[in-house]
Scaffold this active site. Structure first.
Site, PDB file in Angstrom:
ATOM      1  N   LYS A   1      24.675  18.756  31.859  1.00  0.00           N
ATOM      2  CA  LYS A   1      26.251  19.845  31.644  1.00  0.00           C
ATOM      3  C   LYS A   1      27.229  19.826  30.945  1.00  0.00           C
ATOM      4  O   LYS A   1      26.869  19.941  29.948  1.00  0.00           O
ATOM      5  CB  LYS A   1      26.622  20.700  32.979  1.00  0.00           C
ATOM      6  CG  LYS A   1      25.532  21.977  33.577  1.00  0.00           C
ATOM      7  CD  LYS A   1      26.640  22.626  34.541  1.00  0.00           C
ATOM      8  CE  LYS A   1      25.034  23.211  35.023  1.00  0.00           C
ATOM      9  NZ  LYS A   1      25.625  23.841  36.445  1.00  0.00           N
TER      10      LYS A   1
ATOM     11  N   LYS B   1      17.254  32.030  32.992  1.00  0.00           N
ATOM     12  CA  LYS B   1      17.770  32.932  32.186  1.00  0.00           C
ATOM     13  C   LYS B   1      18.328  31.627  31.425  1.00  0.00           C
ATOM     14  O   LYS B   1      18.934  32.870  29.656  1.00  0.00           O
ATOM     15  CB  LYS B   1      19.104  33.341  33.356  1.00  0.00           C
ATOM     16  CG  LYS B   1      19.720  32.249  33.553  1.00  0.00           C
ATOM     17  CD  LYS B   1      20.973  32.702  34.889  1.00  0.00           C
ATOM     18  CE  LYS B   1      21.597  32.018  35.586  1.00  0.00           C
ATOM     19  NZ  LYS B   1      22.222  32.304  36.455  1.00  0.00           N
TER      20      LYS B   1
ATOM     21  N   LYS C   1       9.676  25.511  33.330  1.00  0.00           N
ATOM     22  CA  LYS C   1       9.995  26.397  34.033  1.00  0.00           C
ATOM     23  C   LYS C   1      10.870  27.544  33.156  1.00  0.00           C
ATOM     24  O   LYS C   1      11.885  27.289  32.387  1.00  0.00           O
ATOM     25  CB  LYS C   1      11.206  25.646  34.536  1.00  0.00           C
ATOM     26  CG  LYS C   1      10.771  26.249  36.604  1.00  0.00           C
ATOM     27  CD  LYS C   1      12.074  26.069  37.485  1.00  0.00           C
ATOM     28  CE  LYS C   1      12.764  26.696  38.148  1.00  0.00           C
ATOM     29  NZ  LYS C   1      14.280  26.679  39.349  1.00  0.00           N
TER      30      LYS C   1
END
Ligand code: TRP
Length: 335
Positions: A117, A203, A200
């Site tokens: 992140k 969203k 994977k």
């Protein structure tokens, strides 16, 4: 409730920071209802965690209500379960502060999600992002949680939660129950991205790489029609050599309560177009009643507010006990 008749506690939290995908539905949401009987379940909208990246205030508020409505639309009974927003229970932030004082910079620096992140939001590497796992540990430990359903990406966070709890317990005695990962009985199918089946479904991927649980039938058909397959032409499960086709079979099977083998049999001799159509119709048929129910619940703002208020009250009663014990143990004056 007397301690002996206590069911194990299951704690689950999701950030209200985007839509959920059919991957979340197949891997988690659709099974939640089944947990009710065997566990005392808490379903938390982790709105404080969402603040670690910039949010649009109105959108964050709306998504919190939408997520609560979705849980209920998927069959969760708000009377049997505790459905609540993290920010409505102040003990989360309070315990997180204490636990911050029992967590080392070194262990937080090693968290892969922090590193990822920080790389992605290089302009906003804030302290909240760094101490994110500590708040998550507080979430879990406040409720004397037995099990936490976690995906692979959250395993490390559960590990650090256990480390912090063990460290605290070794100094002050048995204050926290040590949580275990929850492994679902029916091995959860892993749903992959539609345009890159090696990663994977997420969203945060390209718009056409995932199907949201709120997508319209047209969107669902279009996205599945464009899904990556291969040139071999045969409908069969082979995750290694045919990841795209295998993913479509998995989606189709999960959404029509069939096994992947049954799906292959039912479509034997047909082409990928038929597989994509079958997957689309199965997804649409499964989501239609959920979407209708979601819409109905969203129209009743007072009901959602009530559910969250009731959830926060019941959560607070449990959280308060743990926090008070912690305050006493570490020497905060209680009067
Ligand atoms: N970090 C989790 C996620 O992004 C959400 C979360 C917050 C959570 N607190 C938690 C998950 C406690 C399990 C338990 O998916």
């Amino acid at each position: 409730m007397p301690e002996e008749s206590r069911k194990p506690v299951l704690y689950s939290a999701v950030q209200p920071s985007g839509t959920l995908t059919i991957g979340n539905y197949i891997g988690a949401l659709r099974n939640f209802k089944l947990l009710e009987q065997d566990y005392d379940c808490l379903f938390c909208m982790a709105d404080l965690h969402a603040l670690t990246v910039r949010q649009e205030p109105a959108a964050l508020r709306r998504r919190t209500a939408e997520l609560a409505a979705l849980y209920i639309a998927c069959g969760l009974d708000p009377k049997k379960n505790i459905i609540y927003a993290q920010s409505h229970v102040p003990m989360h932030a309070e315990l997180a502060w204490i636990l911050n004082c029992f967590t080392y910079m070194g262990e937080l620096s090693r968290m892969t999600q922090f590193k990822d992140k920080a790389a992605k939001h290089a302009d906003n590497i804030n302290a909240g992002l760094f101490t994110y796992p500590v708040l998550m540990a507080a979430d879990i430990l406040l409720y004397q949680t037995d099990v936490v359903p976690v995906g692979a990406d959250q395993k490390q966070h559960l590990e650090i939660c256990r480390d912090i709890a063990n460290r605290f317990n070794s100094i002050y005695g048995d204050v926290f129950r040590i949580p275990e990962p929850y492994i679902s009985k029916s091995a959860a199918a892993r749903i992959m991205s539609l345009n890159d089946p090696s990663s994977k479904m997420s969203k945060s991927g390209e718009p056409d790489s995932f199907i949201s649980v709120m997508d319209t039938p047209d969107d669902i058909r279009r996205k599945l029609r464009r899904a990556v397959t291969d040139s071999d032409g045969e409908i069969r499960v082979d995750a290694e050599n045919k990841p795209g086709v295998t993913n479509l079979i998995t989606i189709c099977a999960a959404m029509s309560n069939r096994t992947p083998e049954q799906v292959c049999q039912d479509l034997a001799g047909q082409g990928y177009g038929a597989l994509k159509d079958a997957a689309a119709e199965a997804v649409i048929a499964t989501l239609a009643p959920i979407q209708a129910e979601h819409k109905r619940i969203m129209a009743d703002k007072a009901y959602i507010a009530d559910v969250l208020k009731d959830g926060a009250e019941r959560a607070s009663a449990i959280a308060f006990k743990t926090l008070r014990k912690v305050y006493k143990k570490v020497g905060l004056y209680q009067g």
